[in-house]
Design a protein around this motif. Structure first.
Motif, short mmCIF file in Angstrom:
data_model
loop_
_atom_site.label_atom_id
_atom_site.label_comp_id
_atom_site.label_asym_id
_atom_site.label_seq_id
_atom_site.Cartn_x
_atom_site.Cartn_y
_atom_site.Cartn_z
N ASP A 289 52.90 -20.70 78.94
CA ASP A 289 52.16 -19.77 79.88
C ASP A 289 51.01 -20.14 80.68
OD1 ASP A 289 52.17 -16.58 80.59
OD2 ASP A 289 50.05 -17.12 79.84
N GLU A 290 50.06 -20.73 80.13
CA GLU A 290 49.01 -21.62 80.89
C GLU A 290 49.35 -22.50 82.05
OE1 GLU A 290 46.12 -23.20 78.29
OE2 GLU A 290 46.01 -21.54 76.91
N ALA A 291 50.77 -22.98 82.03
CA ALA A 291 51.31 -23.97 82.90
C ALA A 291 52.11 -23.30 83.95
CB ALA A 291 52.20 -24.97 82.06
N GLY A 292 52.12 -22.02 83.94
CA GLY A 292 53.20 -21.23 84.48
C GLY A 292 54.54 -21.19 84.38
N LEU A 293 54.84 -21.56 82.98
CA LEU A 293 56.11 -21.41 82.42
C LEU A 293 56.37 -20.16 81.50
CD1 LEU A 293 56.35 -25.29 81.41
CD2 LEU A 293 57.25 -24.32 83.60
N SER A 294 57.67 -19.47 81.76
CA SER A 294 57.83 -18.21 81.05
C SER A 294 59.12 -18.76 79.97
CB SER A 294 58.36 -17.36 81.89
OG SER A 294 57.51 -16.88 82.78
N LEU A 295 58.89 -18.25 78.89
CA LEU A 295 60.13 -18.44 77.79
C LEU A 295 61.41 -17.82 78.18
CD1 LEU A 295 60.97 -19.34 74.94
CD2 LEU A 295 60.29 -17.08 74.23
N LYS A 296 62.47 -18.60 78.20
CA LYS A 296 63.81 -18.35 78.69
C LYS A 296 64.32 -17.77 77.47
CE LYS A 296 66.98 -19.69 82.58
NZ LYS A 296 67.27 -20.86 83.31
N THR A 297 64.75 -18.82 76.75
CA THR A 297 65.35 -18.41 75.45
C THR A 297 64.93 -19.45 74.36
OG1 THR A 297 67.54 -18.03 74.20
CG2 THR A 297 67.31 -19.72 75.90
N TYR A 298 65.35 -19.12 72.86
CA TYR A 298 65.12 -20.29 72.01
C TYR A 298 66.14 -20.09 70.65
CZ TYR A 298 62.77 -16.95 68.77
OH TYR A 298 62.20 -15.90 68.26
N GLU A 299 66.31 -21.12 70.12
CA GLU A 299 66.95 -21.31 68.88
C GLU A 299 66.61 -21.99 67.96
OE1 GLU A 299 70.77 -22.87 69.97
OE2 GLU A 299 71.68 -21.11 71.16
N ARG A 300 66.80 -21.79 66.65
CA ARG A 300 66.04 -22.49 65.52
C ARG A 300 67.07 -23.24 65.02
NH1 ARG A 300 62.49 -17.99 64.97
NH2 ARG A 300 60.19 -18.80 64.85
N GLY A 301 66.99 -24.56 64.32
CA GLY A 301 67.96 -25.47 63.71
C GLY A 301 67.22 -26.65 63.27
N ALA A 302 68.29 -27.78 63.28
CA ALA A 302 67.63 -29.03 62.80
C ALA A 302 68.16 -30.00 63.65
CB ALA A 302 67.88 -29.17 61.24
N MET A 303 67.20 -30.66 64.30
CA MET A 303 67.57 -31.85 65.30
C MET A 303 67.74 -33.07 64.68
SD MET A 303 64.32 -32.98 67.28
CE MET A 303 62.70 -33.17 66.44
N LEU B 158 49.26 -30.33 73.95
CA LEU B 158 50.56 -29.64 74.56
C LEU B 158 50.22 -29.20 75.86
CD1 LEU B 158 52.64 -27.67 71.95
CD2 LEU B 158 53.39 -29.73 73.39
N THR B 159 49.04 -28.76 76.31
CA THR B 159 48.52 -27.94 77.20
C THR B 159 48.58 -29.00 78.49
OG1 THR B 159 47.05 -26.44 76.14
CG2 THR B 159 46.57 -26.80 78.62
N THR B 160 48.02 -30.01 78.34
CA THR B 160 48.01 -31.21 79.54
C THR B 160 49.32 -31.47 79.56
OG1 THR B 160 45.79 -31.78 78.98
CG2 THR B 160 47.30 -33.28 79.97
N PHE B 161 50.12 -31.79 78.71
CA PHE B 161 51.64 -32.09 78.64
C PHE B 161 52.63 -31.22 79.47
CE2 PHE B 161 56.05 -32.19 77.11
CZ PHE B 161 56.28 -33.33 77.54
N LEU B 162 52.31 -29.83 79.11
CA LEU B 162 53.50 -29.00 79.82
C LEU B 162 52.73 -28.52 81.23
CD1 LEU B 162 53.75 -26.45 76.91
CD2 LEU B 162 55.33 -28.07 78.08
N ALA B 163 51.45 -28.65 81.53
CA ALA B 163 51.13 -28.36 82.76
C ALA B 163 51.33 -29.70 83.88
CB ALA B 163 49.41 -28.64 83.03
N THR B 164 51.42 -30.69 83.29
CA THR B 164 52.00 -32.16 84.05
C THR B 164 53.22 -31.88 84.45
OG1 THR B 164 50.20 -33.27 83.05
CG2 THR B 164 52.08 -34.42 84.34
N VAL B 165 54.26 -31.31 83.45
CA VAL B 165 55.67 -31.22 83.71
C VAL B 165 55.84 -30.20 84.75
CG1 VAL B 165 57.68 -30.73 82.42
CG2 VAL B 165 56.16 -32.42 81.43
N ALA B 166 55.18 -29.23 84.42
CA ALA B 166 55.56 -28.04 85.37
C ALA B 166 55.17 -28.07 86.89
CB ALA B 166 54.44 -27.05 84.88
N VAL B 167 54.22 -29.14 87.00
CA VAL B 167 54.26 -29.60 88.38
C VAL B 167 55.30 -30.22 89.03
CG1 VAL B 167 52.88 -31.29 90.16
CG2 VAL B 167 51.76 -29.54 88.14
N ILE C 120 52.76 -41.13 84.83
CA ILE C 120 53.86 -41.32 85.79
C ILE C 120 54.17 -40.17 86.41
CG2 ILE C 120 56.39 -41.59 85.94
CD1 ILE C 120 56.17 -43.65 83.75
N LEU C 121 54.11 -38.99 85.87
CA LEU C 121 54.41 -37.61 86.46
C LEU C 121 53.54 -37.20 87.41
CD1 LEU C 121 56.07 -35.28 83.73
CD2 LEU C 121 57.02 -36.67 85.56
#
Length: 395
Positions: free
Chosen positions: A358-372, A308-317, A285-286
């Motif tokens: 990073d390969e998709a052109g995305l940079s880490l902004k922040t993260y947290e650990r927990g349980a979803m 994840l590589t293909t997924f994140l690259a597609t989302v980044a577009v 779809i994307l």
């Protein structure tokens, strides 16, 4: 039944308007009450409107007690379906669905060898039955015969290349198949189409699912969402029934949802949360989309994605420059490698997420650990991550 009502019924079914079709089917069954097919048709539509199909199926069975099809449907719908299954096996000793039902009951009762015996009989009569082969593989694995189970799972993949049963997932978990092929679109669709009816209550109640609220807190913390302003355009990937959409709706002007499961989409649509809903595999779809989004949400999506590589690259577009991607990822235990976890879902560590992003052109902004959410009463270690799209990528 009058011709005009028959025409109206045909129109309702063709349009998929089950709430309009149900009273017409009931009227037809009541006008010609001695026709079991009318009651069976009524029962087939009833679940789509939240109506119990069992009374109509029982009427069909009473009218045609020797019809295996009606007994099979009743056995599948009725909580006391084993009674129907037992009668089915008297009428047709090698009836596949009834034998599978008995095998599942044996499996649930811990009678693994009985389950294996019953499923083997199904495969003798119908060797191309992928469901029976998959269940036999599960029973064989439970019995400790791993190499034989692997062979059976591989047979399932041959019988059903789309892998609706999830044999690829089992093979990946056993280290006998590629992680990227663990979840096929057909398997994910089948799982969530079947899960849709009880999804909200089971996930938020029994499993204590809290990913939408955790991602919203993360979005506020990193400035992706602010109380005083609305995000221009938001995409909810794997939107399901709209749990994340409901959490983010007050903070966005336009909200689009994507999900592979038509049943999930139907329930999300009924809530009136989204401005636009799309049904299908997300990368497909994307790749066809032209919209860009200021904020993209992927709550409990990477659990079903090995590549994840293909997924994140597609989302980044589709993410606007300086836009934010919020996602969750089940995290492996310290010292454990990414892979299929004990709950059968993908686990990704932070290093893998950062590398693929990073390969998709995305940079880490922040993260947290927990349980979803929980599994078997235990919290599942989860990464809640925010990425931003870099200006210099040219993506």
């Amino acid at each position: 039944m009058p011709a005009d009502l028959i025409d109206a019924l045909k129109d309702a079914i063709a349009a998929g308007d089950w709430h309009r079709a149900l009273p017409l089917l009931r009227a037809r069954a009541e006008l010609e009450p001695d026709h079991p097919r009318h009651w069976a048709n009524l029962a087939s539509v009833a679940p789509r409107t939240g109506t119990d199909p069992v009374p109509a199926l029982r009427r069909a069975v009473l009218l045609a007690p020797d019809a295996p099809g009606y007994l099979n449907d009743l056995g599948a719908a009725d909580r006391d379906g084993m009674t129907a299954a037992a009668r089915l096996l008297v009428l047709a000793p090698l009836h596949g669905p009834a034998t599978i039902m008995r095998a599942l009951k044996a499996f649930g009762d811990g009678k693994i060898r009985l389950a294996r015996s019953l499923l083997s009989k199904v495969l003798v009569a119908a060797p191309d039955t992928a469901e029976a082969c998959y269940l036999l593989a599960q029973a064989t694995e439970q019995d400790g015969m791993i190499s034989r189970a692997v062979g059976l799972y591989r047979t399932v993949r041959v019988l059903d290349p789309a892998d609706r049963q999830g044999a690829g997932r089992a093979l990946a978990r056993l280290g006998a198949g590629p992680l990227e092929a663990a979840f096929t679109p057909a398997h994910v669709k089948m799982v969530f189409d079947g899960y849709a009816e009880n999804f909200d209550t089971h996930l938020t109640g029994r499993l204590k699912y809290s990913a939408p609220e955790s991602l919203l807190r993360l979005a506020r913390a990193c400035g992706a969402v602010a109380e005083a302003t609305s995000v221009l355009s938001v995409l909810d990937i794997g939107c399901g029934t709209g749990l994340a959409g409901a959490a983010f709706r007050p903070h966005c002007r336009h909200l689009t949802g994507i999900d592979l499961s038509g049943e999930m989409i139907r329930r999300a649509e009924a809530k009136g949360i989204y401005d636009r809903l799309l049904t299908g595999e997300v990368t497909t779809i994307l790749q066809q989309e032209r919209e860009t989004y200021t904020l993209i949400i992927a709550a409990d999506v990477t659990s079903y994605i090995g590549d994840l590589t293909t997924f994140l690259a597609t989302v980044a577009v589709r993410l606007a420059v300086d836009g934010t991607l919020l996602l969750t990822a089940l995290e492996p235990a310290p010292g454990k490698a990414p892979g299929i976890g004990p709950d059968g879902a993908h686990m990704h560590d932070l290093a893998m997420l950062r590398r693929c992003a990073d390969e998709a052109g995305l940079s880490l902004k922040t993260y947290e650990r927990g349980a979803m959410r929980e599994e078997a009463g235990q919290p599942l270690a989860t990464l809640f991550v925010a990425f931003t799209k870099r200006r210099q990528t040219g993506v």
